[in-house]
Design an enzyme around this catalytic site. Sequence first.
Site, PDB file in Angstrom:
ATOM      1  N   THR A 143       0.822  -1.207   0.000  1.00  0.00           N
ATOM      2  CA  THR A 143       0.000   0.000   0.000  1.00  0.00           C
ATOM      3  C   THR A 143       0.858   1.260   0.000  1.00  0.00           C
ATOM      4  OG1 THR A 143      -1.512   1.264   1.425  1.00  0.00           O
ATOM      5  CG2 THR A 143      -0.086  -0.290   2.533  1.00  0.00           C
ATOM      6  N   ASP A 144       0.268   2.373  -0.442  1.00  0.00           N
ATOM      7  CA  ASP A 144       0.989   3.653  -0.355  1.00  0.00           C
ATOM      8  C   ASP A 144       1.092   4.138   1.093  1.00  0.00           C
ATOM      9  OD1 ASP A 144      -1.685   4.351   0.050  1.00  0.00           O
ATOM     10  OD2 ASP A 144      -1.763   5.868  -1.541  1.00  0.00           O
ATOM     11  N   GLU A 145       0.278   3.555   1.997  1.00  0.00           N
ATOM     12  CA  GLU A 145       0.271   4.044   3.391  1.00  0.00           C
ATOM     13  C   GLU A 145       1.607   3.826   4.099  1.00  0.00           C
ATOM     14  OE1 GLU A 145      -3.117   3.380   5.791  1.00  0.00           O
ATOM     15  OE2 GLU A 145      -4.511   3.608   4.143  1.00  0.00           O
ATOM     16  N   TYR A 168      -1.980  -0.626  11.051  1.00  0.00           N
ATOM     17  CA  TYR A 168      -2.117  -1.274   9.734  1.00  0.00           C
ATOM     18  C   TYR A 168      -0.893  -0.992   8.867  1.00  0.00           C
ATOM     19  CZ  TYR A 168      -3.348  -1.634   4.783  1.00  0.00           C
ATOM     20  OH  TYR A 168      -3.316  -1.908   3.430  1.00  0.00           O
ATOM     21  N   LYS A 172       2.072  -3.485   7.390  1.00  0.00           N
ATOM     22  CA  LYS A 172       2.351  -3.642   5.961  1.00  0.00           C
ATOM     23  C   LYS A 172       3.809  -3.268   5.656  1.00  0.00           C
ATOM     24  CE  LYS A 172      -0.055  -4.631   3.011  1.00  0.00           C
ATOM     25  NZ  LYS A 172      -0.430  -5.958   2.437  1.00  0.00           N
TER      26      LYS A 172
HETATM   27  P1  NAD Z   1      -9.837  -7.277   2.050  1.00  0.00           P
HETATM   28  O1  NAD Z   1      -9.869  -6.992   3.512  1.00  0.00           O
HETATM   29  O2  NAD Z   1     -11.036  -6.967   1.225  1.00  0.00           O
HETATM   30  O3  NAD Z   1      -9.522  -8.832   1.809  1.00  0.00           O
HETATM   31  C1  NAD Z   1      -8.549  -9.517   2.536  1.00  0.00           C
HETATM   32  C2  NAD Z   1      -8.728 -11.015   2.282  1.00  0.00           C
HETATM   33  O4  NAD Z   1      -7.696 -11.706   3.005  1.00  0.00           O
HETATM   34  C3  NAD Z   1     -10.072 -11.568   2.803  1.00  0.00           C
HETATM   35  O5  NAD Z   1     -10.630 -12.435   1.847  1.00  0.00           O
HETATM   36  C4  NAD Z   1      -9.689 -12.325   4.055  1.00  0.00           C
HETATM   37  O6  NAD Z   1     -10.560 -13.417   4.352  1.00  0.00           O
HETATM   38  C5  NAD Z   1      -8.276 -12.798   3.718  1.00  0.00           C
HETATM   39  N1  NAD Z   1      -7.460 -13.041   4.918  1.00  0.00           N
HETATM   40  C6  NAD Z   1      -7.287 -12.206   5.982  1.00  0.00           C
HETATM   41  N2  NAD Z   1      -6.477 -12.784   6.891  1.00  0.00           N
HETATM   42  C7  NAD Z   1      -6.109 -13.980   6.380  1.00  0.00           C
HETATM   43  C8  NAD Z   1      -5.274 -15.032   6.844  1.00  0.00           C
HETATM   44  N3  NAD Z   1      -4.630 -14.959   8.013  1.00  0.00           N
HETATM   45  N4  NAD Z   1      -5.107 -16.132   6.055  1.00  0.00           N
HETATM   46  C9  NAD Z   1      -5.749 -16.222   4.860  1.00  0.00           C
HETATM   47  N5  NAD Z   1      -6.572 -15.268   4.384  1.00  0.00           N
HETATM   48  C10 NAD Z   1      -6.744 -14.154   5.126  1.00  0.00           C
HETATM   49  O7  NAD Z   1      -8.552  -6.546   1.511  1.00  0.00           O
HETATM   50  P2  NAD Z   1      -8.313  -5.795   0.123  1.00  0.00           P
HETATM   51  O8  NAD Z   1      -8.814  -4.415   0.224  1.00  0.00           O
HETATM   52  O9  NAD Z   1      -8.759  -6.667  -0.983  1.00  0.00           O
HETATM   53  O10 NAD Z   1      -6.715  -5.702   0.123  1.00  0.00           O
HETATM   54  C11 NAD Z   1      -5.923  -6.736  -0.453  1.00  0.00           C
HETATM   55  C12 NAD Z   1      -4.463  -6.356  -0.344  1.00  0.00           C
HETATM   56  O11 NAD Z   1      -4.228  -5.131  -1.021  1.00  0.00           O
HETATM   57  C13 NAD Z   1      -3.978  -6.137   1.088  1.00  0.00           C
HETATM   58  O12 NAD Z   1      -2.678  -6.664   1.189  1.00  0.00           O
HETATM   59  C14 NAD Z   1      -3.979  -4.620   1.249  1.00  0.00           C
HETATM   60  O13 NAD Z   1      -3.019  -4.226   2.196  1.00  0.00           O
HETATM   61  C15 NAD Z   1      -3.592  -4.198  -0.150  1.00  0.00           C
HETATM   62  N6  NAD Z   1      -4.046  -2.871  -0.584  1.00  0.00           N
HETATM   63  C16 NAD Z   1      -5.373  -2.528  -0.478  1.00  0.00           C
HETATM   64  C17 NAD Z   1      -5.804  -1.289  -0.960  1.00  0.00           C
HETATM   65  C18 NAD Z   1      -7.250  -0.883  -0.891  1.00  0.00           C
HETATM   66  O14 NAD Z   1      -7.570   0.271  -1.206  1.00  0.00           O
HETATM   67  N7  NAD Z   1      -8.169  -1.737  -0.491  1.00  0.00           N
HETATM   68  C19 NAD Z   1      -4.868  -0.407  -1.541  1.00  0.00           C
HETATM   69  C20 NAD Z   1      -3.526  -0.780  -1.613  1.00  0.00           C
HETATM   70  C21 NAD Z   1      -3.134  -2.030  -1.157  1.00  0.00           C
HETATM   71  O1  DAU Z   2      -4.178   4.020   0.561  1.00  0.00           O
HETATM   72  C1  DAU Z   2      -4.381   2.643   0.436  1.00  0.00           C
HETATM   73  C2  DAU Z   2      -5.233   2.152   1.582  1.00  0.00           C
HETATM   74  O2  DAU Z   2      -6.551   2.603   1.331  1.00  0.00           O
HETATM   75  C3  DAU Z   2      -5.219   0.636   1.747  1.00  0.00           C
HETATM   76  O3  DAU Z   2      -3.913   0.217   2.064  1.00  0.00           O
HETATM   77  C4  DAU Z   2      -6.190   0.197   2.838  1.00  0.00           C
HETATM   78  O4  DAU Z   2      -6.236  -1.219   2.904  1.00  0.00           O
HETATM   79  C5  DAU Z   2      -7.559   0.737   2.510  1.00  0.00           C
HETATM   80  O5  DAU Z   2      -8.445   0.424   3.571  1.00  0.00           O
HETATM   81  C6  DAU Z   2      -7.524   2.235   2.280  1.00  0.00           C
HETATM   82  O6  DAU Z   2      -7.253   2.935   3.531  1.00  0.00           O
HETATM   83  P1  DAU Z   2      -8.020   4.281   3.923  1.00  0.00           P
HETATM   84  O7  DAU Z   2      -7.950   4.444   5.384  1.00  0.00           O
HETATM   85  O8  DAU Z   2      -7.553   5.407   3.070  1.00  0.00           O
HETATM   86  O9  DAU Z   2      -9.505   3.885   3.423  1.00  0.00           O
HETATM   87  P2  DAU Z   2     -10.944   4.166   4.058  1.00  0.00           P
HETATM   88  O10 DAU Z   2     -11.958   3.807   3.025  1.00  0.00           O
HETATM   89  O11 DAU Z   2     -11.088   3.581   5.420  1.00  0.00           O
HETATM   90  O12 DAU Z   2     -10.954   5.759   4.237  1.00  0.00           O
HETATM   91  C7  DAU Z   2     -10.777   6.618   3.127  1.00  0.00           C
HETATM   92  C8  DAU Z   2     -10.796   8.044   3.669  1.00  0.00           C
HETATM   93  O13 DAU Z   2     -12.125   8.357   4.111  1.00  0.00           O
HETATM   94  C9  DAU Z   2      -9.907   8.262   4.879  1.00  0.00           C
HETATM   95  O14 DAU Z   2      -9.368   9.580   4.838  1.00  0.00           O
HETATM   96  C10 DAU Z   2     -10.854   8.132   6.068  1.00  0.00           C
HETATM   97  C11 DAU Z   2     -12.148   8.676   5.515  1.00  0.00           C
HETATM   98  N1  DAU Z   2     -13.403   8.067   6.046  1.00  0.00           N
HETATM   99  C12 DAU Z   2     -13.516   6.728   6.050  1.00  0.00           C
HETATM  100  C13 DAU Z   2     -14.669   6.120   6.512  1.00  0.00           C
HETATM  101  C14 DAU Z   2     -14.798   4.613   6.551  1.00  0.00           C
HETATM  102  C15 DAU Z   2     -14.441   8.896   6.462  1.00  0.00           C
HETATM  103  O15 DAU Z   2     -14.328  10.140   6.431  1.00  0.00           O
HETATM  104  N2  DAU Z   2     -15.583   8.298   6.893  1.00  0.00           N
HETATM  105  C16 DAU Z   2     -15.745   6.947   6.960  1.00  0.00           C
HETATM  106  O16 DAU Z   2     -16.815   6.461   7.394  1.00  0.00           O
END
Ligand code: NAD
Ligand code: DAU
Length: 362
Positions: A143-145, A168, A172
């Site tokens: 992630t970019d985080e 988190y 990561k």
């Molecule tokens: P998600 O939470 O939707 O899905 C995670 C999946 O992993 C689920 O299916 C869960 O059951 C499985 N899982 C969790 N713990 C596990 C374990 N111990 N063993 C096996 N399976 C397990 O997550 P996502 O949003 O699809 O993110 C996927 C990846 O991408 C992550 O590594 C996250 O850090 C990264 N990422 C997400 C975002 C985003 O915006 N969502 C952005 C950048 C990177």
């Molecule tokens: O940047 C990549 C990341 O983006 C991933 O690594 C994470 O897995 C993914 O969850 C996401 O993280 P964020 O914290 O940015 O996503 P989230 O959707 O939780 O929040 C997006 C923005 O919106 C953040 O600034 C918090 C804000 N927010 C979020 C929720 C859930 C609100 O203002 N209200 C809300 O109810």
Amino acid sequence: MRILKNILVTGGSGFIGSNFIHFLLNGADGFEGRIINVDALTYAGNPLSLADIEEQFGTAAGTAQRYCFEHGNICDRPFIEGIFKKYDIDTVVHFAAESHVDRSIHGPEAFVKTNVMGTFTLLDTARDFWQSEKDALFHHISTDEVYGSLGDTGRFTEETPYDPRSPYSASKAASDHLAMAYSHTYGLPLTLSNCSNNYGPRQFPEKLIPLSILNILEGKELPVYGDGKNIRDWVYVEDHNRAVWTVMRQGKAGEKYNIGGENEWENIRLLYALIGIVSRKAGLDAEKVRASIAFVKDRPGHDRRYAIDCSKIKKELAWKQEVNFEEGLSRTVDWYLSNSGWVNSVRSGEYRRWMEQNYGRR
Ligand code: NAD
Ligand code: DAU
């Protein structure tokens, strides 16, 4: 160009992983192999996200089976070793993680277990299994985080020093360091990508965009953290997955690639745009919906701004985004409007209990 045959996808039942499996099996350029999805099915994983894939490519496909599901935990070493042997794994794409920042603030332990120990278990099993294998690849999804928080200007490049600020992102970052260490120290064939915020179908409705879509449709409050001016860089999930596939086939071993949308939005502006789209499609009065916006207590340690410089993958691997924000949001809203069965199923049980415990009426 790498030829990838038996691909272990971890976390394939989650948001990005399930979209990746759809993307690969529905004809991604150059993929003729088999996918083994290992997922623990936590609250965030849902077999319904892959029901059509199971039907078309799973056991029902007989000898032509190209999709296999294995229920299990990535921290379980004997189980993971068994998967490598059973399917002769030559490629890992590691999505599985605890992914939600708010949950990491309430309960960091699961994040350290899955994101750090789970990644370690996979890396170490791959090292053992592949030994001097030249054609194998471990792609680590990050992630970019991990880069921390930006001020008003600048963007994260692959050289930006790590500065994770939530449990988190710290977990990561630890997993990224382990992945790179396995590449440098043991020569594990590995690539890594750091992506910005994804959106699209099948995203668990705890994240800003799906939570807001459903709350708009259900006439509920729309919680905005702090002043609503935090900025995220949004990329459509299919564009992310095409970038991942590009890196897996053409990326240089030992290298990391940033992936982003080049699409920065303040949360509050994004919410206004979303209210416009959902209201139009669902026949709601946008002005009335706007009145449901509630500025709530900020997330502790809330990162202010993320923005990705993805010029490396663009220049070196000729990837680019294909779905603009309006089109991507429209497709996403359509998906939630026509998949209420999926929504009801992911919101039952553990998730609902957690929301009630931590957020009361939301
Ligand atoms: P998600 O939470 O939707 O899905 C995670 C999946 O992993 C689920 O299916 C869960 O059951 C499985 N899982 C969790 N713990 C596990 C374990 N111990 N063993 C096996 N399976 C397990 O997550 P996502 O949003 O699809 O993110 C996927 C990846 O991408 C992550 O590594 C996250 O850090 C990264 N990422 C997400 C975002 C985003 O915006 N969502 C952005 C950048 C990177
Ligand atoms: O940047 C990549 C990341 O983006 C991933 O690594 C994470 O897995 C993914 O969850 C996401 O993280 P964020 O914290 O940015 O996503 P989230 O959707 O939780 O929040 C997006 C923005 O919106 C953040 O600034 C918090 C804000 N927010 C979020 C929720 C859930 C609100 O203002 N209200 C809300 O109810």
